[in-house]
Design a protein around this motif. Structure first.
Motif, PDB file in Angstrom:
ATOM      1  N   SER A 162       0.803  -1.217   0.000  1.00 44.36           N
ATOM      2  CA  SER A 162       0.000   0.000   0.000  1.00 44.36           C
ATOM      3  C   SER A 162       0.841   1.274   0.000  1.00 44.36           C
ATOM      4  N   ARG A 165      -0.682   3.575   2.781  1.00 40.91           N
ATOM      5  CA  ARG A 165      -0.160   3.295   4.127  1.00 40.91           C
ATOM      6  C   ARG A 165       1.151   4.024   4.352  1.00 40.91           C
ATOM      7  N   ASP A 166       2.008   4.039   3.344  1.00 44.62           N
ATOM      8  CA  ASP A 166       3.294   4.736   3.475  1.00 44.62           C
ATOM      9  C   ASP A 166       3.111   6.236   3.634  1.00 44.62           C
ATOM     10  N   HIS A 172       6.396   3.784   9.778  1.00 45.28           N
ATOM     11  CA  HIS A 172       6.113   2.377  10.044  1.00 45.28           C
ATOM     12  C   HIS A 172       7.018   1.487   9.190  1.00 45.28           C
ATOM     13  N   LEU A 273      -0.038  -1.271  12.862  1.00 49.58           N
ATOM     14  CA  LEU A 273      -0.089   0.166  12.613  1.00 49.58           C
ATOM     15  C   LEU A 273      -0.617   0.893  13.847  1.00 49.58           C
ATOM     16  N   PHE A 276      -5.881   2.505  12.003  1.00 46.39           N
ATOM     17  CA  PHE A 276      -6.307   2.134  10.656  1.00 46.39           C
ATOM     18  C   PHE A 276      -6.889   3.329   9.905  1.00 46.39           C
ATOM     19  N   LEU A 283      -7.822   2.632   6.111  1.00 45.67           N
ATOM     20  CA  LEU A 283      -7.182   1.494   5.470  1.00 45.67           C
ATOM     21  C   LEU A 283      -8.024   0.240   5.693  1.00 45.67           C
ATOM     22  N   ALA A 287      -3.751  -3.674   3.232  1.00 44.09           N
ATOM     23  CA  ALA A 287      -3.137  -2.367   3.476  1.00 44.09           C
ATOM     24  C   ALA A 287      -3.056  -2.076   4.967  1.00 44.09           C
ATOM     25  N   ALA A 288      -4.005  -2.616   5.737  1.00 45.34           N
ATOM     26  CA  ALA A 288      -4.060  -2.364   7.176  1.00 45.34           C
ATOM     27  C   ALA A 288      -3.434  -3.469   8.002  1.00 45.34           C
TER      28      ALA A 288
END
Length: 400
Positions: A162, A165-166, A172, A273, A276, A283, A287-288
């Motif tokens: 994802s 996500r970045d 992370h 993470l 979410f 997410l 992706a999550a």
């Protein structure tokens, strides 16, 4: 955040399409952006457990999918020689968790989900990323090659790698290699007739499952360094690793062509993470919370995410609170399961097999406990009860 408005979904896979269908059902104007030229999924089949089938009931797709899928009937766990270590009782599972475990082609599920959206809702060939996650006072902004879109809600369903996500959590560490690679194939096998099974060998597993349309879904996994590839082709690699295993493995491999075999290394998110969501972006799916496939729950959890997100679309903190503890626990359980079924030591594997066989003989239903807290999950709104019991009756739907 407004209770309805404009939602942009990044990713047209199972999680993204389920979220889009659930939001559309609640009155949101939905646009799905998929970077691939079409919605044909990369993959083969997917198993759906009672938990995700109940989630699909929420958007009106549950019964259709049950009718299109093949029910995974009695089968079990075997050794490479063919000896049964444990047998499964499909009816007992259905009674305990409110419905059967089913199997179908991913493309069938994707087609069903996409049909629940307006014809112009899905834009393929459109990569997208989050330019600004927004906040309570301003909309999110999504960048595409053609234009920038504003959205009251962005659903990031862009998979294990994802990009969203970045953007949301740049500090992370992302995913880690799970220690094994997988192969999958979905092919017709002449004369195939067998019980679904998974077979465990030293550092290797194999699974064979017949589908309703007459094809066979098979998968394999083996402990191997990341990034490896066969020196010739992946069918040849499977023959080297599994060619002398019990029937029907040799027949399945004989029916396969090299181009039928998909190979992918397995990665998962080891460090959860911090949330979410951020701003107006949520997410879902890999992706999550990307997880190993050892519990068969990756796609199931993405479907759960989608209907819970639609339920909490006006309060993304509530979505995180509802989903993060559950998916973290299931992901950790999947990692533990991978350590068990991918044991490389022969002595340890023999002890494991003896214990499994003893438990299967003494308390055959004990294996169902591994799905407690997973397959018995129910969505936060009705309708969600599995309609069909093993004998074909239609029970009353429960209310939360």
């Amino acid at each position: 955040m407004a209770p309805t408005g404009r939602a942009v979904v990044i990713g047209g896979g199972i999680g993204g399409l389920t979220a889009a269908a659930a939001l559309h059902q609640k009155g949101w104007a939905v646009t799905v952006l998929e970077r691939a030229p079409g919605l044909e999924p990369v993959g083969a089949a997917i198993s759906l457990a009672p938990n995700s089938l109940r989630a699909l009931d929420v958007i009106g797709a549950g019964d259709e999918i049950r009718d299109l899928a093949s029910r995974m009937d009695d089968g079990g766990l075997r050794t490479p020689s063919g000896r049964w270590l444990a047998r499964t009782d499909a009816d007992a599972l259905a009674r305990r968790f409110g419905g059967p475990l089913v199997l179908l082609h991913r493309a069938t599920l994707v087609t069903s989900l996409a049909a629940r959206l307006p014809a112009d809702a899905v834009r393929t060939g459109t990569p997208a990323t989050v330019a600004d996650p927004g906040d309570a006072t301003r909309p999110a902004r999504v960048g595409t090659p053609d234009a920038e879109l504003e959205a009251d809600l962005v659903v990031a369903a862009d998979g294990i790698r994802s990009a969203v996500r970045d953007v949301l959590f740049p500090g992370h560490p992302g995913t880690v290699y799970s220690g094994f690679t997988t192969w999958r194939l979905l092919i017709p096998v002449p004369g195939a007739g067998f019980a679904s099974h998974e077979t465990w060998g030293p550092g290797r597993i194999w699974g064979s499952h017949p589908l309703k349309d007459g094809r066979v879904y098979a998968y394999a996994a083996a402990v191997t360094p990341a990034g490896g590839r066969a020196p010739d082709d992946e069918k040849a690699e499977l023959l080297r690793r599994y060619g002398d295993w019990h029937d029907p493995v040799p027949a399945i491999l004989a029916a396969a062509r090299p181009e039928d075999v998909l190979r992918h290394d397995v990665h998962h998110i080891a460090e959860p993470l911090p949330a979410f969501h951020q701003g107006r972006v949520a997410l879902v799916g890999d992706a999550a919370h990307a997880m190993p496939p050892t519990l068969g729950q990756g796609g199931n959890q993405a479907i759960e995410d989608a209907v819970v997100l639609a339920h909490h679309a006006g309060d993304l903190a509530a979505y995180t609170a509802a989903r993060q503890p559950r998916t973290t626990a299931i992901s950790r359980q999947a990692v533990r399961a991978a350590r068990l079924n991918m044991m490389t030591g022969r002595a340890a594997g023999a002890v494991r097999n003896a214990a499994l066989a003893a438990v299967s003989r003494a308390a055959p239903l004990l294996f169902l406990k591994g799905f407690e807290g997973i397959a018995d999950w129910r969505p936060p709104q009705a309708p969600y009860a599995a309609r069909k019991t093993p004998d074909g009756d239609h029970p009353k739907e429960h209310t939360p």
